[in-house]
Write a protein that holds these residues in place. Sequence first.
Motif, PDB file in Angstrom:
ATOM      1  N   GLY A 288      -0.938  -2.831  -1.785  1.00 18.70           N
ATOM      2  CA  GLY A 288       0.152  -3.443  -1.039  1.00 18.70           C
ATOM      3  C   GLY A 288       0.846  -2.455  -0.128  1.00 18.70           C
ATOM      4  O   GLY A 288       1.224  -2.784   1.004  1.00 18.70           O
ATOM      5  N   ALA A 289       1.017  -1.218  -0.605  1.00 21.29           N
ATOM      6  CA  ALA A 289       1.692  -0.195   0.186  1.00 21.29           C
ATOM      7  C   ALA A 289       0.889   0.170   1.427  1.00 21.29           C
ATOM      8  O   ALA A 289       1.436   0.271   2.538  1.00 21.29           O
ATOM      9  CB  ALA A 289       1.944   1.044  -0.669  1.00 21.29           C
ATOM     10  N   VAL A 290      -0.406   0.387   1.264  1.00 25.59           N
ATOM     11  CA  VAL A 290      -1.251   0.772   2.404  1.00 25.59           C
ATOM     12  C   VAL A 290      -1.280  -0.345   3.446  1.00 25.59           C
ATOM     13  O   VAL A 290      -1.156  -0.094   4.654  1.00 25.59           O
ATOM     14  CB  VAL A 290      -2.677   1.107   1.919  1.00 25.59           C
ATOM     15  CG1 VAL A 290      -3.623   1.264   3.105  1.00 25.59           C
ATOM     16  CG2 VAL A 290      -2.675   2.382   1.083  1.00 25.59           C
ATOM     17  N   VAL A 291      -1.443  -1.585   2.993  1.00 27.52           N
ATOM     18  CA  VAL A 291      -1.495  -2.712   3.927  1.00 27.52           C
ATOM     19  C   VAL A 291      -0.176  -2.857   4.679  1.00 27.52           C
ATOM     20  O   VAL A 291      -0.151  -3.000   5.909  1.00 27.52           O
ATOM     21  CB  VAL A 291      -1.833  -4.014   3.176  1.00 27.52           C
ATOM     22  CG1 VAL A 291      -1.675  -5.223   4.097  1.00 27.52           C
ATOM     23  CG2 VAL A 291      -3.262  -3.961   2.637  1.00 27.52           C
ATOM     24  N   ALA A 292       0.941  -2.788   3.956  1.00 28.80           N
ATOM     25  CA  ALA A 292       2.246  -2.966   4.598  1.00 28.80           C
ATOM     26  C   ALA A 292       2.545  -1.846   5.586  1.00 28.80           C
ATOM     27  O   ALA A 292       2.998  -2.099   6.711  1.00 28.80           O
ATOM     28  CB  ALA A 292       3.336  -3.038   3.537  1.00 28.80           C
ATOM     29  N   GLU A 293       2.316  -0.604   5.175  1.00 28.79           N
ATOM     30  CA  GLU A 293       2.568   0.531   6.077  1.00 28.79           C
ATOM     31  C   GLU A 293       1.749   0.391   7.354  1.00 28.79           C
ATOM     32  O   GLU A 293       2.247   0.601   8.460  1.00 28.79           O
ATOM     33  CB  GLU A 293       2.205   1.845   5.374  1.00 28.79           C
ATOM     34  CG  GLU A 293       3.195   2.297   4.337  1.00 28.79           C
ATOM     35  CD  GLU A 293       4.305   3.169   4.913  1.00 28.79           C
ATOM     36  OE1 GLU A 293       4.276   3.487   6.113  1.00 28.79           O
ATOM     37  OE2 GLU A 293       5.196   3.536   4.136  1.00 28.79           O
TER      38      GLU A 293
END
Length: 438
Positions: A288-293
């Motif tokens: 989720g973090a990689v996609v959002a960033e």
Amino acid sequence: MPTPSGPARPGPAPACPPALAPPVAGPGYRAVFAVPEFRSVFAAHLLSSLGVVVCELALSVLVYRLTESPLLSALTFALGLLPYVVGGTLLSAVADRYPARRVLVLCDAVCAAAAAAMVLPGTPVAVLLVLRCLIAAVAPVFAGTRAGTLGEILGDGELFVLGRSLVRIVNQGAQLAGFAAGGLLLAAVPPGAVLGLTAATFTASALLLRLGTAARPARGRTPGALVGASLAGIRRLLADRRIRALLLLTWVPPAIVVVPEALLVPYGDLLGVGPMGQGLLLCGMPVGAVVAETLVGTFLGPRARTRLTFPLGVFAVLPSLGFAARPSWGWAMALLVLTGTGIAYNFGVDRWFVAAVPDELLGQAMTVMQAGRMTSMGLAMGLAGVAAECAPLSVVMSAAGVVGAVVVLAVVAEVRRSGARATGRARGGRGPLQQTES
């Protein structure tokens, strides 16, 4: 200091009315990678991050094989967080007291030597754990110095914010790739060989930084001994209400969101999903973090990213509430991915923080920020484990969402009060700096 990516100075009035003026998209990741020095820093960070993750895994396996003790094996992971408070306080002045390139190369060299020493046959377990502590104590100094030098390489505007975003993407991606690669390597070769590879990644990182970045003088030199200067700098930072509030905003949400993450293995066992299901749950937040960033940094402009800071900071802690319903594996994974997306609140925080900190303390401020974040996460993990001994997992995991929402809202209110509506402030070496729109 030139700030090519900083806010534009006022110019002539636009020819068309403001309501009809086209929005400014701002720079993107491509503009960051166009800076040669940043490419070297990025590649070095990628190598060292993978090295740290693989080192943790290989050392944990090695210690368990030597002792057959689950406690000592788990301790190798805990020691990756706890020494942050030592390096981040007593050594924090290093980031500004000495030339950045020299500090970065030396930190990588120390980590490479520590990893190489772990490979030596017959090394006692106690020494292995001390060496792990050494790598962890160096980490916040390295991270703070690197963040400070990014301000010199990219300026203190949106390129800096995007550069910091790419560093976070590497951190999250390294968890996924590092554990996968480490697991495959450990299936084929002994842990000592994997630790040798870790030493090689740190060495390669040191070479990239030495050859790919420019030599720059130290930003500032506080008089006195290193420890005294470090503590004096921290007192100076914490005396500023704005900096203090922003530090809390960088520390509190991560400490809350790791509570459910710390309990995922027993929760997966409660669901009966087995080791593979538990491992996949641990991938939820990083994904989720990689996609959002990536999406926020690619498709949104500076103003939109800044306006998302408070909503995303609060949102990050809310998915934990869903664990009150004891969700199935699929729903639990969805909650974790949603939690990871909240990391994008850091775009605005980074922008405000670099505007609030004096030039001569930027490296130390970044060191304190990183050390505080990792220490708060480690303490929260420990408290989560203690709470789970006394209450059901679903209660502890969802309670984190309730407590987190209250605490994060209080921190957001303090950030607003400390000057979120200010239009600018003067600071030596930077000139007028734009603050934030609330």
